[in-house]
Design an enzyme around this catalytic site. Structure first.
Site, PDB file in Angstrom:
ATOM      1  N   GLN A 238       0.832  -1.200   0.000  1.00 35.11           N
ATOM      2  CA  GLN A 238       0.000   0.000   0.000  1.00 35.11           C
ATOM      3  C   GLN A 238       0.870   1.256   0.000  1.00 35.11           C
ATOM      4  O   GLN A 238       0.557   2.256  -0.642  1.00 35.11           O
ATOM      5  CB  GLN A 238      -0.928  -0.008   1.231  1.00 35.11           C
ATOM      6  CG  GLN A 238      -1.976   1.098   1.239  1.00 35.11           C
ATOM      7  CD  GLN A 238      -3.049   0.915   0.168  1.00 35.11           C
ATOM      8  OE1 GLN A 238      -3.374  -0.210  -0.211  1.00 35.11           O
ATOM      9  NE2 GLN A 238      -3.575   2.011  -0.346  1.00 35.11           N
ATOM     10  N   ALA A 259      -5.755   4.781  -0.325  1.00 38.50           N
ATOM     11  CA  ALA A 259      -5.576   4.978   1.111  1.00 38.50           C
ATOM     12  C   ALA A 259      -4.105   5.050   1.455  1.00 38.50           C
ATOM     13  O   ALA A 259      -3.263   4.422   0.797  1.00 38.50           O
ATOM     14  CB  ALA A 259      -6.218   3.821   1.869  1.00 38.50           C
ATOM     15  N   GLU A 322     -17.730   3.192  -4.384  1.00 40.91           N
ATOM     16  CA  GLU A 322     -16.999   2.025  -4.902  1.00 40.91           C
ATOM     17  C   GLU A 322     -17.899   0.792  -4.853  1.00 40.91           C
ATOM     18  O   GLU A 322     -17.856   0.042  -3.877  1.00 40.91           O
ATOM     19  CB  GLU A 322     -15.723   1.768  -4.079  1.00 40.91           C
ATOM     20  CG  GLU A 322     -14.659   2.852  -4.217  1.00 40.91           C
ATOM     21  CD  GLU A 322     -13.297   2.441  -3.645  1.00 40.91           C
ATOM     22  OE1 GLU A 322     -13.172   1.307  -3.105  1.00 40.91           O
ATOM     23  OE2 GLU A 322     -12.360   3.247  -3.757  1.00 40.91           O
TER      24      GLU A 322
HETATM   25 ZN   LIG Z   1     -11.015  -2.042  -2.515  1.00 38.34          ZN
END
Ligand SMILES: [Zn+2]
Length: 354
Positions: A238, A259, A322
């Protein structure tokens, strides 16, 4: 026997007699005190009855509730569960609210029990294992599975969540997973992926993977064409992704669709992005209008999943709509969240009042 020896024996015997006399007089005075305390015989009988009545109450207090319980639940059943947890050694508060302490105790117990999945939910399997511990007076050491830690403030507006195994953990821009958290029970669900490589993103935690398989199986029966695209993502992965988005779009923009490391639900192993051939396996809002997207909107909760970032809730979740991002929270919470059209943030705030 010499005179000296005779005197010694005499002194010794006298001492013994004196000790014996002391004991007797102590006993006598105890009896007298007891008689004074208890008074008449009638009162004695009343007291004995009272003692007999108390015993079944203690047994009742330590019964395990039969209902499924989870974070935010309140009432008598939660109180009964907390009393059992306290009895087996957990230093938690008997608050009748299934609070973070209770979630921790259940999670720690599950992590210490071989046959249980760590979820923080009090379910049938957990009840049976707790019953075994209770019946056999098995001793366990609280904190061996999961140490109890308070939420830690890591910057001005972000805290580190203390129990990443909790399936109702709130992970968002204000609540981050610890950087070193990687679930211990990752597996690859037996579902379709639009690629063949054996990538880490195929993985989910066992509890979520089982639910996903069931959901895909039922979707197949309705001739739908669901594909799993992206599940578990490590903190490090990430970190790389977010840095790339920031260099291409700037941090503010990147933060609306991606994120920061620690703040992605994908690190929890409880999330899967899903898609279909109709949108070329992409993660796009049009997926929400496909047959698959509509079916998920109506049915995902039956398997314990929510559409985590719904349309019109951007201010609360901090993310754009989403329709592809499914988060496992368990059937009970998912059903309430999806039927009422609320978010996980709203659900937890209401239940825990914080
Ligand atoms: Zn996702």
């Amino acid at each position: 026997m010499s005179y000296k020896q005779a005197v010694h024996i005499l002194i010794f015997t006298s001492l013994l007699l004196m000790l014996a006399a002391c004991n007797t007089s102590n006993n006598n005075s105890s009896v007298i005190e007891n008689m004074n305390d208890t008074g008449t015989e009638n009162e004695n009988e009343v007291k004995e009855e009272a003692v007999e009545e108390e015993e079944p109450e203690i047994v009742k207090e330590l019964s395990l509730p039969s209902d499924v319980l989870q974070k935010g639940d309140q009432g008598q059943s939660v109180d009964e569960l907390q009393n059992v947890l306290i009895h087996i050694g957990y230093e938690i508060t008997d608050s009748s609210l299934y609070d973070n302490e209770t979630v921790w105790a259940i999670t720690d117990f599950q992590l210490q029990t071989e046959n249980l999945l760590a979820t923080g939910l009090y379910d049938e399997e957990t009840r049976l294992e707790l019953e075994t511990v209770l019946d056999n007076e098995i001793s366990l050491t609280p904190g061996v599975g999961l140490a109890f830690v308070e939420e830690e403030q890591i910057d001005e507006d972000t805290k580190t969540i203390s129990n990443p195994y909790d399936v109702l953990a709130l992970i968002n821009k204000q609540h981050a997973l610890p950087a070193d958290y990687e679930p211990i029970d990752l597996v690859v669900p037996d579902v379709r992926f639009p690629f063949v490589e054996d990538l880490p993103k195929k993985q989910m935690r066992k509890v979520a993977a089982d639910a996903l398989e069931k959901m895909f199986g039922d979707a197949d029966l309705e001739s739908l064409d669901l594909f799993a695209q992206s599940g578990f993502r490590s903190y490090e992965r990430q970190d790389v992704l977010f840095a790339a988005y920031v260099s291409n779009h700037g941090e503010e923009q990147a933060n609306t669709f991606s994120a920061k490391p620690g703040e992605s639900e994908h690190q929890s192993g409880l999330t899967m992005d899903v898609t279909s051939p109709q949108v070329n396996y992409a993660l796009v809002t049009e997926f929400g209008e496909t047959e698959e997207g509509i079916w998920l909107q109506e049915n995902a909760h039956k398997y314990g999943f929510i559409i985590r970032y719904p349309e019109g809730k951007e201010d609360i979740t901090g993310y754009q709509y989403e329709p592809w991002h499914l988060r496992y929270v368990g059937i009970k919470a998912a059903t309430e969240i999806m039927e009422r059209g609320i978010t996980l943030e709203e659900y937890l705030e209401e239940k825990l009042n914080k």
